[in-house]
Design a protein around this motif. Structure first.
Motif, PDB file in Angstrom:
ATOM      1  N   ARG A  27      -5.123 -11.201   0.034  1.00  0.00           N
ATOM      2  CA  ARG A  27      -4.768 -11.731   1.358  1.00  0.00           C
ATOM      3  C   ARG A  27      -5.937 -12.423   2.044  1.00  0.00           C
ATOM      4  NH1 ARG A  27       0.747 -11.923   2.455  1.00  0.00           N
ATOM      5  NH2 ARG A  27       1.760  -9.950   1.955  1.00  0.00           N
ATOM      6  N   GLY A  28      -7.153 -12.064   1.674  1.00  0.00           N
ATOM      7  CA  GLY A  28      -8.293 -12.717   2.303  1.00  0.00           C
ATOM      8  C   GLY A  28      -9.573 -11.923   2.179  1.00  0.00           C
ATOM      9  N   TRP A  29     -10.676 -12.588   2.515  1.00  0.00           N
ATOM     10  CA  TRP A  29     -12.022 -12.024   2.420  1.00  0.00           C
ATOM     11  C   TRP A  29     -12.123 -10.665   3.094  1.00  0.00           C
ATOM     12  CZ3 TRP A  29     -15.350 -10.956   6.542  1.00  0.00           C
ATOM     13  CH2 TRP A  29     -16.684 -10.667   6.203  1.00  0.00           C
ATOM     14  N   MET A  30     -11.515 -10.509   4.270  1.00  0.00           N
ATOM     15  CA  MET A  30     -11.713  -9.279   5.038  1.00  0.00           C
ATOM     16  C   MET A  30     -11.265  -8.039   4.275  1.00  0.00           C
ATOM     17  SD  MET A  30      -8.730  -9.234   7.972  1.00  0.00           S
ATOM     18  CE  MET A  30      -9.266 -10.757   8.754  1.00  0.00           C
ATOM     19  N   PHE A  31     -10.230  -8.162   3.457  1.00  0.00           N
ATOM     20  CA  PHE A  31      -9.694  -6.992   2.769  1.00  0.00           C
ATOM     21  C   PHE A  31     -10.525  -6.593   1.552  1.00  0.00           C
ATOM     22  CE2 PHE A  31      -5.923  -8.591   5.078  1.00  0.00           C
ATOM     23  CZ  PHE A  31      -5.742  -7.480   5.894  1.00  0.00           C
ATOM     24  N   ARG A  32     -11.604  -7.301   1.327  1.00  0.00           N
ATOM     25  CA  ARG A  32     -12.569  -6.914   0.295  1.00  0.00           C
ATOM     26  C   ARG A  32     -13.837  -6.328   0.905  1.00  0.00           C
ATOM     27  NH1 ARG A  32     -10.576 -11.926  -1.316  1.00  0.00           N
ATOM     28  NH2 ARG A  32     -12.463 -13.066  -0.768  1.00  0.00           N
ATOM     29  N   GLN A  33     -13.836  -6.131   2.210  1.00  0.00           N
ATOM     30  CA  GLN A  33     -15.030  -5.657   2.907  1.00  0.00           C
ATOM     31  C   GLN A  33     -14.898  -4.185   3.282  1.00  0.00           C
ATOM     32  OE1 GLN A  33     -17.333  -8.042   2.756  1.00  0.00           O
ATOM     33  NE2 GLN A  33     -15.606  -9.210   1.912  1.00  0.00           N
ATOM     34  N   ARG A  34     -16.053  -3.516   3.334  1.00  0.00           N
ATOM     35  CA  ARG A  34     -16.115  -2.123   3.743  1.00  0.00           C
ATOM     36  C   ARG A  34     -17.119  -1.995   4.874  1.00  0.00           C
ATOM     37  NH1 ARG A  34     -12.400  -2.829   1.208  1.00  0.00           N
ATOM     38  NH2 ARG A  34     -11.679  -1.862  -0.704  1.00  0.00           N
ATOM     39  N   ILE A  35     -16.865  -1.118   5.794  1.00  0.00           N
ATOM     40  CA  ILE A  35     -17.793  -0.879   6.895  1.00  0.00           C
ATOM     41  C   ILE A  35     -19.150  -0.465   6.325  1.00  0.00           C
ATOM     42  CG2 ILE A  35     -18.313   0.597   8.882  1.00  0.00           C
ATOM     43  CD1 ILE A  35     -16.087  -1.306   9.456  1.00  0.00           C
ATOM     44  N   GLY A  36     -20.210  -1.117   6.807  1.00  0.00           N
ATOM     45  CA  GLY A  36     -21.560  -0.779   6.356  1.00  0.00           C
ATOM     46  C   GLY A  36     -21.980  -1.483   5.091  1.00  0.00           C
ATOM     47  N   LEU A  45       0.855  -1.185   0.000  1.00  0.00           N
ATOM     48  CA  LEU A  45       0.000   0.000   0.000  1.00  0.00           C
ATOM     49  C   LEU A  45       0.894   1.239   0.000  1.00  0.00           C
ATOM     50  CD1 LEU A  45      -2.555  -1.213   2.681  1.00  0.00           C
ATOM     51  CD2 LEU A  45      -2.904  -1.151   0.198  1.00  0.00           C
ATOM     52  N   PRO A  46       0.995   1.948  -1.111  1.00  0.00           N
ATOM     53  CA  PRO A  46       1.905   3.087  -1.209  1.00  0.00           C
ATOM     54  C   PRO A  46       1.657   4.146  -0.132  1.00  0.00           C
ATOM     55  CG  PRO A  46       1.068   2.494  -3.374  1.00  0.00           C
ATOM     56  CD  PRO A  46       0.286   1.692  -2.376  1.00  0.00           C
ATOM     57  N   LEU A  65      -7.994   5.029   8.299  1.00  0.00           N
ATOM     58  CA  LEU A  65      -7.081   5.888   7.554  1.00  0.00           C
ATOM     59  C   LEU A  65      -7.577   6.193   6.141  1.00  0.00           C
ATOM     60  CD1 LEU A  65      -3.672   4.261   8.563  1.00  0.00           C
ATOM     61  CD2 LEU A  65      -4.485   6.541   9.225  1.00  0.00           C
ATOM     62  N   GLU A  66      -8.736   5.601   5.775  1.00  0.00           N
ATOM     63  CA  GLU A  66      -9.358   5.778   4.462  1.00  0.00           C
ATOM     64  C   GLU A  66      -8.433   5.315   3.334  1.00  0.00           C
ATOM     65  OE1 GLU A  66     -10.598   9.877   4.376  1.00  0.00           O
ATOM     66  OE2 GLU A  66     -12.391   9.437   5.564  1.00  0.00           O
ATOM     67  N   ILE A  67      -7.845   4.145   3.546  1.00  0.00           N
ATOM     68  CA  ILE A  67      -6.941   3.552   2.567  1.00  0.00           C
ATOM     69  C   ILE A  67      -7.709   2.572   1.683  1.00  0.00           C
ATOM     70  CG2 ILE A  67      -4.891   2.105   2.252  1.00  0.00           C
ATOM     71  CD1 ILE A  67      -4.277   4.836   3.447  1.00  0.00           C
ATOM     72  N   ASP A  68      -7.523   2.654   0.387  1.00  0.00           N
ATOM     73  CA  ASP A  68      -8.072   1.685  -0.554  1.00  0.00           C
ATOM     74  C   ASP A  68      -7.308   0.368  -0.382  1.00  0.00           C
ATOM     75  OD1 ASP A  68      -8.763   0.126  -2.775  1.00  0.00           O
ATOM     76  OD2 ASP A  68      -8.916   1.855  -4.107  1.00  0.00           O
ATOM     77  N   GLN A  69      -8.023  -0.696  -0.011  1.00  0.00           N
ATOM     78  CA  GLN A  69      -7.379  -1.967   0.315  1.00  0.00           C
ATOM     79  C   GLN A  69      -7.378  -2.979  -0.831  1.00  0.00           C
ATOM     80  OE1 GLN A  69      -8.430  -3.484   4.261  1.00  0.00           O
ATOM     81  NE2 GLN A  69      -9.221  -1.468   4.845  1.00  0.00           N
ATOM     82  N   ARG A  70      -7.769  -2.549  -2.011  1.00  0.00           N
ATOM     83  CA  ARG A  70      -7.869  -3.498  -3.116  1.00  0.00           C
ATOM     84  C   ARG A  70      -6.519  -4.143  -3.462  1.00  0.00           C
ATOM     85  NH1 ARG A  70     -11.158   0.059  -7.430  1.00  0.00           N
ATOM     86  NH2 ARG A  70      -9.896   1.659  -6.396  1.00  0.00           N
ATOM     87  N   ALA A  71      -5.428  -3.433  -3.204  1.00  0.00           N
ATOM     88  CA  ALA A  71      -4.108  -3.971  -3.533  1.00  0.00           C
ATOM     89  C   ALA A  71      -3.740  -5.185  -2.694  1.00  0.00           C
ATOM     90  CB  ALA A  71      -3.044  -2.883  -3.366  1.00  0.00           C
ATOM     91  N   ILE A  72      -4.430  -5.370  -1.556  1.00  0.00           N
ATOM     92  CA  ILE A  72      -4.140  -6.536  -0.711  1.00  0.00           C
ATOM     93  C   ILE A  72      -5.348  -7.461  -0.593  1.00  0.00           C
ATOM     94  CG2 ILE A  72      -2.273  -5.432   0.566  1.00  0.00           C
ATOM     95  CD1 ILE A  72      -4.212  -4.898   2.853  1.00  0.00           C
ATOM     96  N   ALA A  73      -6.293  -7.315  -1.505  1.00  0.00           N
ATOM     97  CA  ALA A  73      -7.500  -8.149  -1.474  1.00  0.00           C
ATOM     98  C   ALA A  73      -7.170  -9.627  -1.572  1.00  0.00           C
ATOM     99  CB  ALA A  73      -8.452  -7.743  -2.596  1.00  0.00           C
TER     100      ALA A  73
END
Length: 244
Positions: A233-242, A28-29, A223-231
């Motif tokens: 790694r697992g299901w959780m990193f494709r999820q967003r609050i709400g 994540l840059p 931190l409002e970081i886009d997590q798609r670059a580590i998706a």
């Protein structure tokens, strides 16, 4: 480049969460993780062990992280699993009151992920003792989540948790998966699980919620970081609050 600094509270005898957290954010840059320790050597029930999680030393460590102007302070530990949700929420409120920095915890992150996934039946994997495990199961039951299968290694020395091998963690997850829970929770930030999430999700067909990874997920969201670059790694990193 706009830097995003993640502060992480670390049990003194933990050797897993720091390299795990650094590895998870490496792609994540501009994101970096920074750590502050306080004394934790033993996990058990009772005043001596629970006293390790008094707010004072945790707040002292948080103030040191605040000196680095981190954007979030994450408690990468699972003490709330047996101390309870009120303790968890109280810690976050105290950290923010003292430092002015948003705070989150591993157990709170797991709770949010279970809600996103609609998981009410879970498998629980930990290195803890029978008494600690029973308390965690009871706390989940009180919040409306049923632990339909559990396994634990019976250890109490915090450093020893880090010696539990990946093969043992895999076997434990497979054991609880036989009950077909909605998700499996790996409850300990000093036990390897984060590296196995995607692999086990593909094999077992359910989300794997490792506690070290979960607090990284929540901190990145704050931190409002886009997590798609580590998706990957697992299901959780494709999820967003709400969202589901």
């Amino acid at each position: 480049m706009d830097r995003k600094l993640m502060g992480v509270l670390t049990p003194s005898s933990n050797t897993i969460l720091e390299p795990a957290t650094a590895a998870l954010v490496a792609d994540l840059p501009g994101v970096s993780a920074h750590f502050s320790r306080f004394s934790v050597t033993r996990i058990a029930l009772g005043p001596d062990a629970d006293g390790q999680f008094e707010h004072a030393p945790m707040l002292a460590a948080s103030r040191l992280l605040a000196d680095a102007r981190v954007g979030v302070i994450a408690w990468s530990g699972t003490s709330a699993a047996w101390l309870g949700i009120d303790w968890d929420e109280g810690l976050c409120a105290a950290i923010t009151a003292q430092t002015g920095t948003p705070a989150c915890t591993s157990v709170g992150a797991i709770r949010a992920l279970l809600e996103i996934g609609g998981a009410r039946r879970i498998g629980l994997v930990s290195p803890y003792t029978e008494t600690v495990q029973r308390k965690i199961v009871a706390n989940y039951a009180a919040s409306g989540i049923s632990v339909v299968a559990e396994t634990h290694t019976g250890l109490s020395e915090n450093f020893a948790f880090s010696d539990v091998t990946e093969d043992v963690v895999r076997a434990m997850c497979r054991q609880v998966a036989a009950a077909r829970p909605d998700a499996i929770v790996i409850m300990c930030t000093n036990m390897v699980g984060w590296r196995l999430m995607a692999e086990l999700e593909a094999e077992l067909g359910m989300p794997i919620l490792d506690s070290t990874a979960a607090v990284v997920w929540r901190a990145l969201a704050l931190l409002e970081i886009d997590q798609r670059a580590i998706a990957r790694r697992g299901w959780m990193f494709r999820q967003r609050i709400g969202e589901e």
